[in-house]
Design an enzyme around this catalytic site. Sequence first.
Site, PDB file in Angstrom:
ATOM      1  N   ARG A  72       0.824  -1.205   0.000  1.00 56.99           N
ATOM      2  CA  ARG A  72       0.000   0.000   0.000  1.00 56.99           C
ATOM      3  C   ARG A  72       0.862   1.261   0.000  1.00 56.99           C
ATOM      4  O   ARG A  72       0.499   2.278  -0.602  1.00 56.99           O
ATOM      5  CB  ARG A  72      -0.906  -0.027   1.225  1.00 56.99           C
ATOM      6  CG  ARG A  72      -1.867   1.125   1.287  1.00 56.99           C
ATOM      7  CD  ARG A  72      -2.923   0.898   2.362  1.00 56.99           C
ATOM      8  NE  ARG A  72      -3.888   1.985   2.357  1.00 56.99           N
ATOM      9  CZ  ARG A  72      -4.165   2.715   3.435  1.00 56.99           C
ATOM     10  NH1 ARG A  72      -3.576   2.471   4.583  1.00 56.99           N
ATOM     11  NH2 ARG A  72      -5.053   3.681   3.351  1.00 56.99           N
ATOM     12  N   HIS A  76       0.474   4.667  -2.336  1.00 57.31           N
ATOM     13  CA  HIS A  76       0.322   6.024  -1.808  1.00 57.31           C
ATOM     14  C   HIS A  76       1.492   6.919  -2.210  1.00 57.31           C
ATOM     15  O   HIS A  76       1.308   8.089  -2.536  1.00 57.31           O
ATOM     16  CB  HIS A  76       0.168   6.002  -0.280  1.00 57.31           C
ATOM     17  CG  HIS A  76      -1.220   5.671   0.167  1.00 57.31           C
ATOM     18  ND1 HIS A  76      -1.883   6.356   1.156  1.00 57.31           N
ATOM     19  CD2 HIS A  76      -2.086   4.714  -0.241  1.00 57.31           C
ATOM     20  CE1 HIS A  76      -3.092   5.839   1.331  1.00 57.31           C
ATOM     21  NE2 HIS A  76      -3.239   4.831   0.508  1.00 57.31           N
ATOM     22  N   ASN A 104      -5.563   9.370   9.835  1.00 56.79           N
ATOM     23  CA  ASN A 104      -6.448   8.273   9.437  1.00 56.79           C
ATOM     24  C   ASN A 104      -6.023   7.608   8.128  1.00 56.79           C
ATOM     25  O   ASN A 104      -6.715   6.751   7.609  1.00 56.79           O
ATOM     26  CB  ASN A 104      -7.899   8.744   9.349  1.00 56.79           C
ATOM     27  CG  ASN A 104      -8.079   9.907   8.404  1.00 56.79           C
ATOM     28  OD1 ASN A 104      -7.122  10.362   7.797  1.00 56.79           O
ATOM     29  ND2 ASN A 104      -9.295  10.381   8.292  1.00 56.79           N
ATOM     30  N   HIS A 202      -6.059  -5.401  -3.021  1.00 57.24           N
ATOM     31  CA  HIS A 202      -6.897  -5.621  -1.835  1.00 57.24           C
ATOM     32  C   HIS A 202      -7.137  -7.111  -1.584  1.00 57.24           C
ATOM     33  O   HIS A 202      -7.996  -7.464  -0.783  1.00 57.24           O
ATOM     34  CB  HIS A 202      -8.209  -4.839  -1.962  1.00 57.24           C
ATOM     35  CG  HIS A 202      -8.033  -3.365  -1.749  1.00 57.24           C
ATOM     36  ND1 HIS A 202      -9.038  -2.452  -1.913  1.00 57.24           N
ATOM     37  CD2 HIS A 202      -6.950  -2.647  -1.364  1.00 57.24           C
ATOM     38  CE1 HIS A 202      -8.583  -1.225  -1.645  1.00 57.24           C
ATOM     39  NE2 HIS A 202      -7.315  -1.321  -1.319  1.00 57.24           N
TER      40      HIS A 202
HETATM   41  C1  HEM Z   1      -9.757   3.745  -5.231  1.00 60.51           C
HETATM   42  C2  HEM Z   1      -8.637   3.179  -4.858  1.00 60.51           C
HETATM   43  C3  HEM Z   1      -8.336   2.726  -3.463  1.00 60.51           C
HETATM   44  C4  HEM Z   1      -8.976   3.026  -2.297  1.00 60.51           C
HETATM   45  C5  HEM Z   1     -10.187   3.909  -2.086  1.00 60.51           C
HETATM   46  C6  HEM Z   1      -8.271   2.326  -1.245  1.00 60.51           C
HETATM   47  C7  HEM Z   1      -8.605   2.403   0.087  1.00 60.51           C
HETATM   48  C8  HEM Z   1      -8.025   1.671   1.087  1.00 60.51           C
HETATM   49  C9  HEM Z   1      -8.386   1.734   2.477  1.00 60.51           C
HETATM   50  C10 HEM Z   1      -9.435   2.656   3.074  1.00 60.51           C
HETATM   51  C11 HEM Z   1      -7.644   0.818   3.145  1.00 60.51           C
HETATM   52  C12 HEM Z   1      -7.701   0.484   4.624  1.00 60.51           C
HETATM   53  C13 HEM Z   1      -6.752   1.321   5.431  1.00 60.51           C
HETATM   54  C14 HEM Z   1      -6.932   1.053   6.912  1.00 60.51           C
HETATM   55  O1  HEM Z   1      -7.970   1.421   7.451  1.00 60.51           O
HETATM   56  O2  HEM Z   1      -6.047   0.472   7.534  1.00 60.51           O
HETATM   57  C15 HEM Z   1      -6.800   0.182   2.166  1.00 60.51           C
HETATM   58  C16 HEM Z   1      -5.903  -0.818   2.447  1.00 60.51           C
HETATM   59  C17 HEM Z   1      -5.041  -1.346   1.511  1.00 60.51           C
HETATM   60  N1  HEM Z   1      -4.869  -0.918   0.212  1.00 60.51           N
HETATM   61 FE1  HEM Z   1      -6.080   0.290  -0.809  1.00 60.51          FE
HETATM   62  N2  HEM Z   1      -7.247   1.610  -1.788  1.00 60.51           N
HETATM   63  C18 HEM Z   1      -7.247   1.825  -3.135  1.00 60.51           C
HETATM   64  C19 HEM Z   1      -6.356   1.313  -4.057  1.00 60.51           C
HETATM   65  C20 HEM Z   1      -5.293   0.510  -3.745  1.00 60.51           C
HETATM   66  C21 HEM Z   1      -4.274   0.085  -4.680  1.00 60.51           C
HETATM   67  C22 HEM Z   1      -4.231   0.473  -6.151  1.00 60.51           C
HETATM   68  C23 HEM Z   1      -3.400  -0.677  -3.979  1.00 60.51           C
HETATM   69  C24 HEM Z   1      -2.122  -1.348  -4.438  1.00 60.51           C
HETATM   70  C25 HEM Z   1      -1.423  -0.980  -5.484  1.00 60.51           C
HETATM   71  C26 HEM Z   1      -3.906  -0.782  -2.621  1.00 60.51           C
HETATM   72  C27 HEM Z   1      -3.368  -1.555  -1.627  1.00 60.51           C
HETATM   73  C28 HEM Z   1      -3.893  -1.681  -0.353  1.00 60.51           C
HETATM   74  C29 HEM Z   1      -3.433  -2.683   0.602  1.00 60.51           C
HETATM   75  C30 HEM Z   1      -2.402  -3.755   0.342  1.00 60.51           C
HETATM   76  C31 HEM Z   1      -4.147  -2.453   1.778  1.00 60.51           C
HETATM   77  C32 HEM Z   1      -4.006  -3.197   3.120  1.00 60.51           C
HETATM   78  C33 HEM Z   1      -3.075  -2.417   4.002  1.00 60.51           C
HETATM   79  C34 HEM Z   1      -2.737  -3.111   5.325  1.00 60.51           C
HETATM   80  O3  HEM Z   1      -3.188  -4.222   5.601  1.00 60.51           O
HETATM   81  O4  HEM Z   1      -1.978  -2.481   6.095  1.00 60.51           O
HETATM   82  N3  HEM Z   1      -5.035  -0.025  -2.513  1.00 60.51           N
HETATM   83  N4  HEM Z   1      -7.043   0.722   0.927  1.00 60.51           N
HETATM   84  C1  LIG Z   2      -9.878  11.474   7.474  1.00 63.65           C
HETATM   85  O1  LIG Z   2     -10.513  12.143   8.523  1.00 63.65           O
HETATM   86  C2  LIG Z   2     -10.831  13.476   8.206  1.00 63.65           C
HETATM   87  C3  LIG Z   2     -11.370  14.133   9.454  1.00 63.65           C
HETATM   88  O2  LIG Z   2     -12.029  13.233  10.288  1.00 63.65           O
HETATM   89  C4  LIG Z   2     -11.841  13.499   7.055  1.00 63.65           C
HETATM   90  O3  LIG Z   2     -12.149  14.821   6.700  1.00 63.65           O
HETATM   91  C5  LIG Z   2     -11.235  12.797   5.851  1.00 63.65           C
HETATM   92  O4  LIG Z   2     -12.178  12.718   4.813  1.00 63.65           O
HETATM   93  C6  LIG Z   2     -10.766  11.417   6.231  1.00 63.65           C
HETATM   94  N1  LIG Z   2     -10.057  10.863   5.099  1.00 63.65           N
HETATM   95  C7  LIG Z   2     -10.264   9.623   4.651  1.00 63.65           C
HETATM   96  C8  LIG Z   2      -9.430   9.214   3.479  1.00 63.65           C
HETATM   97  O5  LIG Z   2     -11.061   8.851   5.147  1.00 63.65           O
END
Ligand code: HEM
Ligand SMILES: *[C@@H]1O[C@H](CO)[C@@H](O)[C@H](O)[C@H]1NC(C)=O
Length: 346
Positions: A72, A76, A104, A202
């Site tokens: 991830r 990013h 977050n 994911h």
């Molecule tokens: C629209 C695109 C994407 C969104 C909205 C998204 C969103 C997220 C979110 C919200 C999490 C959870 C974070 C947490 O609460 O700990 C996550 C985890 C993760 N994302 Fe994405 N992601 C996206 C695309 C990607 C892409 C393209 C990759 C890889 C190239 C990726 C790899 C990962 C991985 C591996 C995790 C797990 C992280 C962990 O276990 O620490 N994501 N993602």
């Molecule tokens: C993180 O938290 C802030 C404030 O609570 C919020 O405005 C923002 O949209 C959140 N971002 C994501 C990626 O969830």
Amino acid sequence: MWRERRRQPPPQLRLLVAAAMVVVVGALASAAEAALQVGFYQDKCPIAEDVVLEEMRLILMEDATLAPSLLRMHYHDCFVQGCDGSIMLRSRKGKTTERDALPNRSIRGFDAIERIKARLETVCPLIVSCADIIAVAARDAVYLSHGPWYDVETGRRDGNVTVAEYVENDLPPPDSNIVDVKTFFSVKSLNSKDIAVLFGCHSIGTSHCGPIQKRLYNFTGNMDQDPSLSPAYAAELKKLCPPPRPGAGDEGGGEGKTKVPMDPGSNYTFDLSYYRHVLATGGLFQSDASLLDDPVTRDYVEKVAKALSPDEYYADFAVAMVKMGRTDVLVGDLGEIRPTCGIFVD
Ligand code: HEM
Ligand SMILES: *[C@@H]1O[C@H](CO)[C@@H](O)[C@H](O)[C@H]1NC(C)=O
Ligand SMILES: *[C@@H]1O[C@H](CO)[C@@H](O)[C@H](O)[C@H]1NC(C)=O
Ligand SMILES: *[C@@H]1O[C@H](CO)[C@@H](O)[C@H](O)[C@H]1NC(C)=O
Ligand SMILES: *[C@@H]1O[C@H](CO)[C@@H](O)[C@H](O)[C@H]1NC(C)=O
């Protein structure tokens, strides 16, 4: 399998690189594509990628959950200001960097990257960029999670420009629909197929409850549930993630301690089950479910979900990761190589 990475780039390519470096300066993007190459450290630090893999094995032995976190981190890093290692920089003198921008964001693995960097500094000081370490570590994380091996292009240099606000501008939020997702990804020159392929990341890892609270409890603002989420899966998620209690710090996205698997039953293994999961349940995030709302991404999900062999998906994954790894990179004389990834040089 990974002996491949010692392969010399073809001479034409090296010539192209040299030519590109002379011409460039203004035309950053095209130069970047020309100058990144598999085996960039061949001459200056031939063991660079071996060191990363060796450290990654040790790091994951201590904490297996860092594999998804490091995958991830590459995503990013690339999306915010280009794959330039600036995700690692710590804030200084009241200037908030992208690393400290949003708590977050729940990015993990900074120490792991510094540990690899420290080891590389002892064998090849000031040679290997943090951006390349992150890119190679992401590949190794996939490989060590039983996913595919692929050749990573290297030659990135590190940026020292980091703007906290970019984080929110460049990363699509988890409640994005497919139109939003396509907009965010097209800015990085990634198309619908790339989206469908890259979302397979994911397949490993976990999420906090924050990003799914709205989907479970207050989807349209009427205390309803996202209809694209299968009722059985929603019930399972609600058990893990109870309704947010205002003021308890578990509503914002990432403060609560509970973590839910992104690909239940298979969140340690990089495989195709993510696609079956999305098709059957709607996936963990709205953005995962959104793959089903576009003909191109939907066809792709259905195809991979049905695939008998992972080979075709793995080949697509390699192509898409290499493409993502080219996003706004610094090459040649641009950027810098820092002794410590998180600390500004001056
Ligand atoms: C629209 C695109 C994407 C969104 C909205 C998204 C969103 C997220 C979110 C919200 C999490 C959870 C974070 C947490 O609460 O700990 C996550 C985890 C993760 N994302 Fe994405 N992601 C996206 C695309 C990607 C892409 C393209 C990759 C890889 C190239 C990726 C790899 C990962 C991985 C591996 C995790 C797990 C992280 C962990 O276990 O620490 N994501 N993602
Ligand atoms: C993180 O938290 C802030 C404030 O609570 C919020 O405005 C923002 O949209 C959140 N971002 C994501 C990626 O969830
Ligand atoms: C898989 O998910 C469980 C939570 O259900 C978690 O305890 C475990 O650490 C996760 N594995 C990885 C590699 O993230
Ligand atoms: C549900 O969403 C609506 C609209 O966004 C908001 O006004 C309301 O406070 C939310 N309710 C809860 C309990 O979060
Ligand atoms: C940022 O990097 C450039 C090289 O790209 C260097 O000249 C400059 O001194 C660096 N600035 C800081 C604040 O580290």
